[in-house]
Design a protein around this motif. Structure first.
Motif, PDB file in Angstrom:
ATOM      1  N   VAL A  32      21.014  38.782  13.431  1.00  0.00           N
ATOM      2  CA  VAL A  32      21.092  39.972  12.508  1.00  0.00           C
ATOM      3  C   VAL A  32      20.848  41.061  13.073  1.00  0.00           C
ATOM      4  CG1 VAL A  32      18.442  39.377  11.824  1.00  0.00           C
ATOM      5  CG2 VAL A  32      20.032  40.688  10.240  1.00  0.00           C
ATOM      6  N   LEU A  33      21.354  42.355  12.933  1.00  0.00           N
ATOM      7  CA  LEU A  33      21.163  43.549  13.368  1.00  0.00           C
ATOM      8  C   LEU A  33      19.890  43.952  13.111  1.00  0.00           C
ATOM      9  CD1 LEU A  33      24.385  45.284  12.608  1.00  0.00           C
ATOM     10  CD2 LEU A  33      24.028  44.331  14.937  1.00  0.00           C
ATOM     11  N   PRO A  34      19.184  45.142  13.920  1.00  0.00           N
ATOM     12  CA  PRO A  34      18.093  45.586  13.820  1.00  0.00           C
ATOM     13  C   PRO A  34      18.035  46.127  12.346  1.00  0.00           C
ATOM     14  CG  PRO A  34      18.852  46.326  15.897  1.00  0.00           C
ATOM     15  CD  PRO A  34      19.800  45.467  15.203  1.00  0.00           C
ATOM     16  N   HIS A  35      16.776  45.734  11.516  1.00  0.00           N
ATOM     17  CA  HIS A  35      16.807  46.215  10.240  1.00  0.00           C
ATOM     18  C   HIS A  35      15.483  46.209   9.889  1.00  0.00           C
ATOM     19  CE1 HIS A  35      16.232  41.674  10.708  1.00  0.00           C
ATOM     20  NE2 HIS A  35      15.394  41.975   9.428  1.00  0.00           N
ATOM     21  N   ILE A  36      15.213  46.902   8.621  1.00  0.00           N
ATOM     22  CA  ILE A  36      13.962  47.013   7.879  1.00  0.00           C
ATOM     23  C   ILE A  36      14.231  46.411   6.537  1.00  0.00           C
ATOM     24  CG2 ILE A  36      12.441  48.855   6.772  1.00  0.00           C
ATOM     25  CD1 ILE A  36      13.602  50.966   8.915  1.00  0.00           C
ATOM     26  N   THR A  37      13.488  45.140   6.165  1.00  0.00           N
ATOM     27  CA  THR A  37      13.430  44.504   4.926  1.00  0.00           C
ATOM     28  C   THR A  37      12.931  45.434   3.808  1.00  0.00           C
ATOM     29  OG1 THR A  37      13.594  42.638   6.322  1.00  0.00           O
ATOM     30  CG2 THR A  37      13.147  42.350   3.897  1.00  0.00           C
ATOM     31  N   LEU A  38      13.571  45.450   2.897  1.00  0.00           N
ATOM     32  CA  LEU A  38      13.063  46.212   1.388  1.00  0.00           C
ATOM     33  C   LEU A  38      12.901  44.974   0.645  1.00  0.00           C
ATOM     34  CD1 LEU A  38      16.056  48.869   1.102  1.00  0.00           C
ATOM     35  CD2 LEU A  38      13.655  49.255   1.746  1.00  0.00           C
ATOM     36  N   VAL A  39      13.751  43.892   0.309  1.00  0.00           N
ATOM     37  CA  VAL A  39      13.392  42.745  -0.518  1.00  0.00           C
ATOM     38  C   VAL A  39      13.602  41.676   0.483  1.00  0.00           C
ATOM     39  CG1 VAL A  39      14.284  41.634  -2.562  1.00  0.00           C
ATOM     40  CG2 VAL A  39      14.203  44.090  -2.505  1.00  0.00           C
ATOM     41  N   PHE A  40      12.605  41.004   0.366  1.00  0.00           N
ATOM     42  CA  PHE A  40      12.504  39.803   1.381  1.00  0.00           C
ATOM     43  C   PHE A  40      13.504  38.569   0.918  1.00  0.00           C
ATOM     44  CE2 PHE A  40       9.121  42.532   2.433  1.00  0.00           C
ATOM     45  CZ  PHE A  40       8.696  42.306   3.728  1.00  0.00           C
ATOM     46  N   PRO A  41      13.720  37.600   1.507  1.00  0.00           N
ATOM     47  CA  PRO A  41      14.708  36.477   1.095  1.00  0.00           C
ATOM     48  C   PRO A  41      14.301  36.000  -0.305  1.00  0.00           C
ATOM     49  CG  PRO A  41      14.258  36.518   3.399  1.00  0.00           C
ATOM     50  CD  PRO A  41      13.364  37.439   3.104  1.00  0.00           C
ATOM     51  N   PHE A  42      15.349  35.969  -1.145  1.00  0.00           N
ATOM     52  CA  PHE A  42      15.276  35.262  -2.359  1.00  0.00           C
ATOM     53  C   PHE A  42      16.373  34.550  -2.748  1.00  0.00           C
ATOM     54  CE2 PHE A  42      17.287  39.350  -2.851  1.00  0.00           C
ATOM     55  CZ  PHE A  42      18.376  39.287  -3.968  1.00  0.00           C
ATOM     56  N   GLU A  43      16.053  33.613  -3.531  1.00  0.00           N
ATOM     57  CA  GLU A  43      17.336  32.725  -4.262  1.00  0.00           C
ATOM     58  C   GLU A  43      17.395  33.051  -5.576  1.00  0.00           C
ATOM     59  OE1 GLU A  43      17.305  28.350  -3.336  1.00  0.00           O
ATOM     60  OE2 GLU A  43      17.122  28.910  -1.342  1.00  0.00           O
ATOM     61  N   SER A  44      18.702  33.464  -6.194  1.00  0.00           N
ATOM     62  CA  SER A  44      18.833  33.884  -7.621  1.00  0.00           C
ATOM     63  C   SER A  44      19.926  33.559  -7.869  1.00  0.00           C
ATOM     64  CB  SER A  44      18.293  35.189  -7.733  1.00  0.00           C
ATOM     65  OG  SER A  44      18.663  35.596  -8.841  1.00  0.00           O
ATOM     66  N   GLU A  45      20.314  33.324  -9.224  1.00  0.00           N
ATOM     67  CA  GLU A  45      21.433  33.143  -9.880  1.00  0.00           C
ATOM     68  C   GLU A  45      22.259  34.384  -9.943  1.00  0.00           C
ATOM     69  OE1 GLU A  45      22.834  30.134 -10.421  1.00  0.00           O
ATOM     70  OE2 GLU A  45      21.396  28.758 -10.116  1.00  0.00           O
TER      71      GLU A  45
END
Length: 172
Positions: A32-45
């Motif tokens: 993954v490229l350099p990043h700033i996370t806004l919403v952390f990993p989530f599983e959703s429908e």
């Protein structure tokens, strides 16, 4: 169900400096490229189309903004030993976006921790190695400045690779 995350991928003129640090200390550097996370990993429908509409609802009043990253901190917690590149300008805008995204459809995924915008540049296996890495990266006095004009939604692949599924551009 797909695991997604919402991030900023800043485009710095001197991004090679960050990439070199990440190659040394971040196991995800090649995924993954350099990043700033806004919403952390989530599983959703929620479908990508619905998520794109949600971004539009949450971010319709947001405009491109400048960020600056400079200096490093280290963090030891239950998730691991991390090296962070600090956000020193644009913090409030990034927090506003983070808060807006977690208000409604994604509220159930909010961990409740205080959100401090940063770019992870290392995940280290031991505290001793973290201290060494921290001393090493602190030799870097570079500033990283750019304009943020889009928010990206990434789908995390089965081998932890990053697949961008939505690019949402902020209003000009």
């Amino acid at each position: 169900m797909n695991t997604r995350t919402i991030m900023l991928f800043p485009q710095f003129k001197n991004i090679d400096v960050i990439n070199n640090i990440r190659k040394k200390y971040d196991p995800l550097a090649d995924l993954v490229l350099p990043h700033i996370t806004l919403v952390f990993p989530f599983e959703s429908e929620i479908s990508n189309e619905e998520l794109n509409l949600y971004l539009d609802d949450c971010l319709c009043d947001m405009h491109p903004f400048e960020i600056e990253l400079k200096g490093f901190t280290k963090q030891e917690d239950g998730y691991g030993n991390y090296l962070f590149l600090n956000v020193v300008k644009g913090i409030d805008m990034i927090k506003n976006i983070h808060d807006a995204l977690y208000k409604d459809k994604l509220k159930q995924f909010d961990s409740g921790y205080e959100y401090v915008p940063h770019m992870t540049v290392g995940k280290i296996t031991s505290i001793e190695l973290l201290d060494r890495a921290f001393n090493d990266v602190n030799k870097c006095k570079d500033k990283f400045i750019t304009i943020i004009n889009k928010i990206s939604v990434e789908m995390i692949g089965e081998h932890e690779e990053s697949n961008i599924v939505i690019e949402y551009f902020l209003n000009k």
